[in-house]
Write a protein that holds these residues in place. Structure first.
Motif, PDB file in Angstrom:
ATOM      1  N   ARG A  19       0.672  -1.148  -0.146  1.00  0.00           N
ATOM      2  CA  ARG A  19      -0.132  -0.067   0.039  1.00  0.00           C
ATOM      3  C   ARG A  19       0.756   1.282  -0.110  1.00  0.00           C
ATOM      4  NH1 ARG A  19      -2.515  -3.019   3.549  1.00  0.00           N
ATOM      5  NH2 ARG A  19      -1.706  -2.043   5.456  1.00  0.00           N
ATOM      6  N   ARG A  20       2.022   1.282   0.778  1.00  0.00           N
ATOM      7  CA  ARG A  20       2.856   2.542   0.764  1.00  0.00           C
ATOM      8  C   ARG A  20       4.003   2.059   0.779  1.00  0.00           C
ATOM      9  NH1 ARG A  20       1.788   7.889   3.031  1.00  0.00           N
ATOM     10  NH2 ARG A  20       3.797   8.630   3.883  1.00  0.00           N
ATOM     11  N   LEU A  21       4.767   2.867  -0.221  1.00  0.00           N
ATOM     12  CA  LEU A  21       6.277   2.715  -0.282  1.00  0.00           C
ATOM     13  C   LEU A  21       6.908   4.190  -0.172  1.00  0.00           C
ATOM     14  CD1 LEU A  21       8.732   0.868  -1.276  1.00  0.00           C
ATOM     15  CD2 LEU A  21       8.698   1.964  -3.513  1.00  0.00           C
ATOM     16  N   GLU A  22       7.902   4.370   0.676  1.00  0.00           N
ATOM     17  CA  GLU A  22       8.367   5.746   1.100  1.00  0.00           C
ATOM     18  C   GLU A  22       9.850   5.867   0.712  1.00  0.00           C
ATOM     19  OE1 GLU A  22       5.826   6.391   5.115  1.00  0.00           O
ATOM     20  OE2 GLU A  22       7.742   5.931   5.557  1.00  0.00           O
ATOM     21  N   TYR A  23      10.157   7.219   0.335  1.00  0.00           N
ATOM     22  CA  TYR A  23      11.644   7.665   0.188  1.00  0.00           C
ATOM     23  C   TYR A  23      11.944   8.235   1.462  1.00  0.00           C
ATOM     24  CZ  TYR A  23       8.834  11.984   0.030  1.00  0.00           C
ATOM     25  OH  TYR A  23       8.107  13.048   0.499  1.00  0.00           O
ATOM     26  N   GLU A  24      13.319   8.251   1.659  1.00  0.00           N
ATOM     27  CA  GLU A  24      14.126   8.825   2.887  1.00  0.00           C
ATOM     28  C   GLU A  24      15.529   9.396   2.444  1.00  0.00           C
ATOM     29  OE1 GLU A  24      14.049   7.024   6.628  1.00  0.00           O
ATOM     30  OE2 GLU A  24      12.102   5.957   6.209  1.00  0.00           O
ATOM     31  N   GLY A  25      15.542  10.556   1.958  1.00  0.00           N
ATOM     32  CA  GLY A  25      16.733  10.899   1.399  1.00  0.00           C
ATOM     33  C   GLY A  25      17.923  10.876   2.632  1.00  0.00           C
ATOM     34  N   GLU A  26      19.110  10.552   2.406  1.00  0.00           N
ATOM     35  CA  GLU A  26      20.063  10.414   3.535  1.00  0.00           C
ATOM     36  C   GLU A  26      21.442  10.771   2.906  1.00  0.00           C
ATOM     37  OE1 GLU A  26      19.786   7.575   6.259  1.00  0.00           O
ATOM     38  OE2 GLU A  26      17.561   7.177   6.156  1.00  0.00           O
ATOM     39  N   LEU A  27      22.503  11.268   3.967  1.00  0.00           N
ATOM     40  CA  LEU A  27      23.876  11.283   3.685  1.00  0.00           C
ATOM     41  C   LEU A  27      24.339  10.152   4.187  1.00  0.00           C
ATOM     42  CD1 LEU A  27      26.545  13.134   2.910  1.00  0.00           C
ATOM     43  CD2 LEU A  27      26.272  13.319   5.359  1.00  0.00           C
ATOM     44  N   THR A  82      28.415   9.962   0.032  1.00  0.00           N
ATOM     45  CA  THR A  82      27.531   9.729  -1.334  1.00  0.00           C
ATOM     46  C   THR A  82      26.193  10.112  -0.762  1.00  0.00           C
ATOM     47  OG1 THR A  82      26.979   8.364  -3.067  1.00  0.00           O
ATOM     48  CG2 THR A  82      27.278   7.400  -1.256  1.00  0.00           C
ATOM     49  N   CYS A  83      25.384  10.129  -1.730  1.00  0.00           N
ATOM     50  CA  CYS A  83      23.523  10.239  -1.426  1.00  0.00           C
ATOM     51  C   CYS A  83      23.141   8.705  -1.282  1.00  0.00           C
ATOM     52  CB  CYS A  83      23.173  10.971  -2.565  1.00  0.00           C
ATOM     53  SG  CYS A  83      24.038  12.655  -3.144  1.00  0.00           S
ATOM     54  N   ALA A  84      22.249   8.636  -0.430  1.00  0.00           N
ATOM     55  CA  ALA A  84      21.548   7.341  -0.155  1.00  0.00           C
ATOM     56  C   ALA A  84      19.813   7.959  -0.207  1.00  0.00           C
ATOM     57  CB  ALA A  84      21.813   6.779   1.025  1.00  0.00           C
ATOM     58  N   ASN A  85      19.010   6.614  -0.457  1.00  0.00           N
ATOM     59  CA  ASN A  85      17.688   6.753  -0.403  1.00  0.00           C
ATOM     60  C   ASN A  85      17.119   5.574   0.450  1.00  0.00           C
ATOM     61  OD1 ASN A  85      14.924   7.184  -0.504  1.00  0.00           O
ATOM     62  ND2 ASN A  85      14.956   7.840  -2.595  1.00  0.00           N
ATOM     63  N   LEU A  88      20.530  19.145   2.470  1.00  0.00           N
ATOM     64  CA  LEU A  88      19.788  17.941   1.995  1.00  0.00           C
ATOM     65  C   LEU A  88      18.550  18.096   1.561  1.00  0.00           C
ATOM     66  CD1 LEU A  88      20.497  14.428   3.704  1.00  0.00           C
ATOM     67  CD2 LEU A  88      18.414  15.092   2.598  1.00  0.00           C
ATOM     68  N   ASP A  89      18.188  17.845   0.280  1.00  0.00           N
ATOM     69  CA  ASP A  89      16.784  17.687  -0.199  1.00  0.00           C
ATOM     70  C   ASP A  89      16.311  16.568  -1.040  1.00  0.00           C
ATOM     71  OD1 ASP A  89      17.832  18.607  -2.361  1.00  0.00           O
ATOM     72  OD2 ASP A  89      16.995  20.839  -2.382  1.00  0.00           O
ATOM     73  N   THR A  90      15.159  16.384  -0.965  1.00  0.00           N
ATOM     74  CA  THR A  90      14.720  15.277  -1.754  1.00  0.00           C
ATOM     75  C   THR A  90      13.371  15.839  -2.790  1.00  0.00           C
ATOM     76  OG1 THR A  90      14.857  13.399  -0.056  1.00  0.00           O
ATOM     77  CG2 THR A  90      13.446  12.878  -1.635  1.00  0.00           C
ATOM     78  N   LEU A  91      13.566  15.236  -3.895  1.00  0.00           N
ATOM     79  CA  LEU A  91      12.479  15.971  -4.898  1.00  0.00           C
ATOM     80  C   LEU A  91      11.786  14.547  -5.424  1.00  0.00           C
ATOM     81  CD1 LEU A  91      15.058  17.732  -5.391  1.00  0.00           C
ATOM     82  CD2 LEU A  91      13.423  18.935  -6.824  1.00  0.00           C
ATOM     83  N   VAL A  92      10.498  14.502  -5.675  1.00  0.00           N
ATOM     84  CA  VAL A  92       9.474  13.658  -6.323  1.00  0.00           C
ATOM     85  C   VAL A  92       9.011  14.430  -7.522  1.00  0.00           C
ATOM     86  CG1 VAL A  92       7.672  11.893  -5.991  1.00  0.00           C
ATOM     87  CG2 VAL A  92       9.147  12.225  -4.480  1.00  0.00           C
ATOM     88  N   ASN A  93       9.196  13.836  -8.798  1.00  0.00           N
ATOM     89  CA  ASN A  93       8.820  14.387  -9.998  1.00  0.00           C
ATOM     90  C   ASN A  93       9.325  16.068 -10.030  1.00  0.00           C
ATOM     91  OD1 ASN A  93       7.894  11.718 -10.601  1.00  0.00           O
ATOM     92  ND2 ASN A  93       5.715  12.305  -9.441  1.00  0.00           N
ATOM     93  N   GLY A  94      10.227  16.418  -9.625  1.00  0.00           N
ATOM     94  CA  GLY A  94      10.791  17.634  -9.741  1.00  0.00           C
ATOM     95  C   GLY A  94      10.211  18.753  -8.462  1.00  0.00           C
ATOM     96  N   ARG A  95       9.194  17.940  -7.677  1.00  0.00           N
ATOM     97  CA  ARG A  95       8.719  18.900  -6.543  1.00  0.00           C
ATOM     98  C   ARG A  95       9.580  18.584  -5.404  1.00  0.00           C
ATOM     99  NH1 ARG A  95       4.708  18.103  -2.596  1.00  0.00           N
ATOM    100  NH2 ARG A  95       4.358  15.884  -3.424  1.00  0.00           N
ATOM    101  N   THR A  96      10.068  19.502  -4.404  1.00  0.00           N
ATOM    102  CA  THR A  96      10.791  19.290  -3.291  1.00  0.00           C
ATOM    103  C   THR A  96       9.574  18.918  -2.134  1.00  0.00           C
ATOM    104  OG1 THR A  96      12.297  21.162  -3.767  1.00  0.00           O
ATOM    105  CG2 THR A  96      11.916  20.586  -1.403  1.00  0.00           C
ATOM    106  N   VAL A  97      10.290  17.569  -1.724  1.00  0.00           N
ATOM    107  CA  VAL A  97       9.256  16.761  -0.654  1.00  0.00           C
ATOM    108  C   VAL A  97      10.021  17.130   0.852  1.00  0.00           C
ATOM    109  CG1 VAL A  97       7.818  15.699  -2.229  1.00  0.00           C
ATOM    110  CG2 VAL A  97       9.983  14.736  -1.496  1.00  0.00           C
ATOM    111  N   VAL A 119      17.579  12.632  -4.720  1.00  0.00           N
ATOM    112  CA  VAL A 119      18.300  13.043  -3.557  1.00  0.00           C
ATOM    113  C   VAL A 119      19.438  13.907  -3.703  1.00  0.00           C
ATOM    114  CG1 VAL A 119      19.210  12.204  -1.434  1.00  0.00           C
ATOM    115  CG2 VAL A 119      17.769  10.938  -2.212  1.00  0.00           C
ATOM    116  N   ARG A 120      19.281  15.303  -3.062  1.00  0.00           N
ATOM    117  CA  ARG A 120      20.500  16.013  -3.533  1.00  0.00           C
ATOM    118  C   ARG A 120      21.192  16.662  -2.320  1.00  0.00           C
ATOM    119  NH1 ARG A 120      17.552  20.611  -7.348  1.00  0.00           N
ATOM    120  NH2 ARG A 120      16.784  21.245  -5.381  1.00  0.00           N
ATOM    121  N   ILE A 121      22.345  16.522  -2.285  1.00  0.00           N
ATOM    122  CA  ILE A 121      22.957  16.846  -1.180  1.00  0.00           C
ATOM    123  C   ILE A 121      24.393  18.097  -1.535  1.00  0.00           C
ATOM    124  CG2 ILE A 121      24.504  16.267   1.004  1.00  0.00           C
ATOM    125  CD1 ILE A 121      23.261  13.444   0.715  1.00  0.00           C
ATOM    126  N   GLU A 122      24.229  18.946  -1.007  1.00  0.00           N
ATOM    127  CA  GLU A 122      25.173  20.062  -1.162  1.00  0.00           C
ATOM    128  C   GLU A 122      26.655  19.593  -1.253  1.00  0.00           C
ATOM    129  OE1 GLU A 122      26.217  24.508   0.734  1.00  0.00           O
ATOM    130  OE2 GLU A 122      25.133  22.949   1.846  1.00  0.00           O
TER     131      GLU A 122
END
Length: 334
Positions: A175-183, A207-210, A251-260, A310-313
């Motif tokens: 029912r629900r799969l989730e993202y979690e952007g991480e360093l 590196t970046c991780a999800n 650190l930010d995460t985007l889904v379909n170009g939208r920052t979440v 997942v984008r990390i500065e």
């Protein structure tokens, strides 16, 4: 009449000549220093004279800048080109040969290929993936969880690792799969009982991780399945070896170009040093192993057809599409 005050004479400073290498030019000392370090011994004359290493080194037409601890500041990659897979150093838009990637033991070699001529794989092949949960103040407040007195830890299995651009599979019936952007912290040398203040000596880079999570399965207590299904640990796009302060990165995460998710590693409850010291009290980490450091507020759902980034500065951007899985039959059926 003003009285003249005589000042004691100060002897002129004499140049030190008491070391047999003190008269050599810097270029000769630098070459000798490199040979000695490669052999694992202290270069002679380092107490008598300080040699200033150049801020950058040129390999062909590519320039590599020196990062922290004087190491060449390169991005380490794993790649596939036709039927060949290998490791290399990304310098500008080109991948160069790279031998042993342990701390400070290798320098980039000849150019292999342009970045757009290869497929990037996960930048490391970890034996162990240790993860910190509830490690961002914003997420703790968002989820109304108690403040941790020590890092909550769990593991992800190595089969979950995929690289940049690889598909994340949404399990059938979930029912629900989730993202979690991480360093993600990539270990560079054997780490056991690491002092928190010396953590950087054991880190190859970042590196970046999800941390992909099947929320249904976590809710019913199936944490191993919830965290370690195939494709549930995207890593990449490379290992950045020159990060001055891992506790001050956006650190930010985007889904379909939208920052979440829009956070900073400054919001971590336990910093990289504290996490590494805590983990290595019981778990010995080897080069290539990975430590995930937690995720900021804003964790949310993914569905087939999404693209998650997942984008990390100062590190990079990890991008993966989400696809649906084929429905499975009952266990034991074909």
């Amino acid at each position: 009449m003003r009285r003249r005050v005589s000042r004691p004479s100060v002897p002129k400073r004499r140049e030190r000549r008491d070391h047999p290498l003190s008269g050599l030019p810097d270029s000769s000392l630098l070459a000798l220093s490199s040979v000695c370090r490669a052999a694992g011994i202290r270069p002679p004359g380092t107490q008598a004279r300080q040699v200033r290493e150049p801020a950058s080194t040129t390999f062909g037409t590519s320039t590599v800048h020196r990062g922290r601890q004087g190491r060449c500041a390169v991005r380490l990659v794993r790649y596939r080109r036709a039927e060949h897979t290998g490791r290399g150093a990304l310098i500008g838009e080109y991948i160069h040969e790279m031998g042993d990637t342990s701390l400070g033991s290798s320098r980039p070699g000849p150019r292999i290929a342009a970045l757009d001529e290869v497929e990037l794989l996960a930048p490391c092949d970890p034996r162990v993936i240790v993860c910190a949960g509830s490690n961002y103040a914003g997420q703790i407040a968002e989820k109304q969880r108690p403040w941790p007195t020590q890092p909550p830890l769990f593991l992800k299995a190595p089969n979950a690792v995929v690289g940049p651009g690889a598909a994340v599979v949404h399990p059938a019936g979930l029912r629900r799969l989730e993202y979690e952007g991480e360093l993600a912290v990539v270990i560079g040398r054997t780490a056991r009982d690491v002092p928190a203040a010396s953590f950087a000596d054991y880190v190859l880079g970042y590196t970046c991780a999800n941390d992909i999570t099947a929320d249904d399965w976590r809710a019913d207590g199936q944490w191993t399945r919830a965290k370690s299904a195939d494709t549930f640990c995207p890593l990449g796009p490379w290992i950045e070896t020159d990060v001055a302060d891992p506790g001050a990165l956006r650190l930010d995460t985007l889904v379909n170009g939208r920052t979440v998710q829009d956070g900073s590693t400054a919001d971590m409850v336990f910093g990289v040093g504290e996490l590494l010291a805590f983990v290595t009290r019981w778990i010995t980490l080897q080069p290539g192993d990975v430590l995930l450091t937690g995720s900021p507020a804003g964790v949310g759902p993914l569905v087939p057809g999404d693209r998650v980034e997942v984008r990390i500065e100062g590190v990079g951007t990890l991008s993966n599409p989400v696809v649906g899985a084929e429905p499975l039959g009952e266990p034991g059926t074909t």
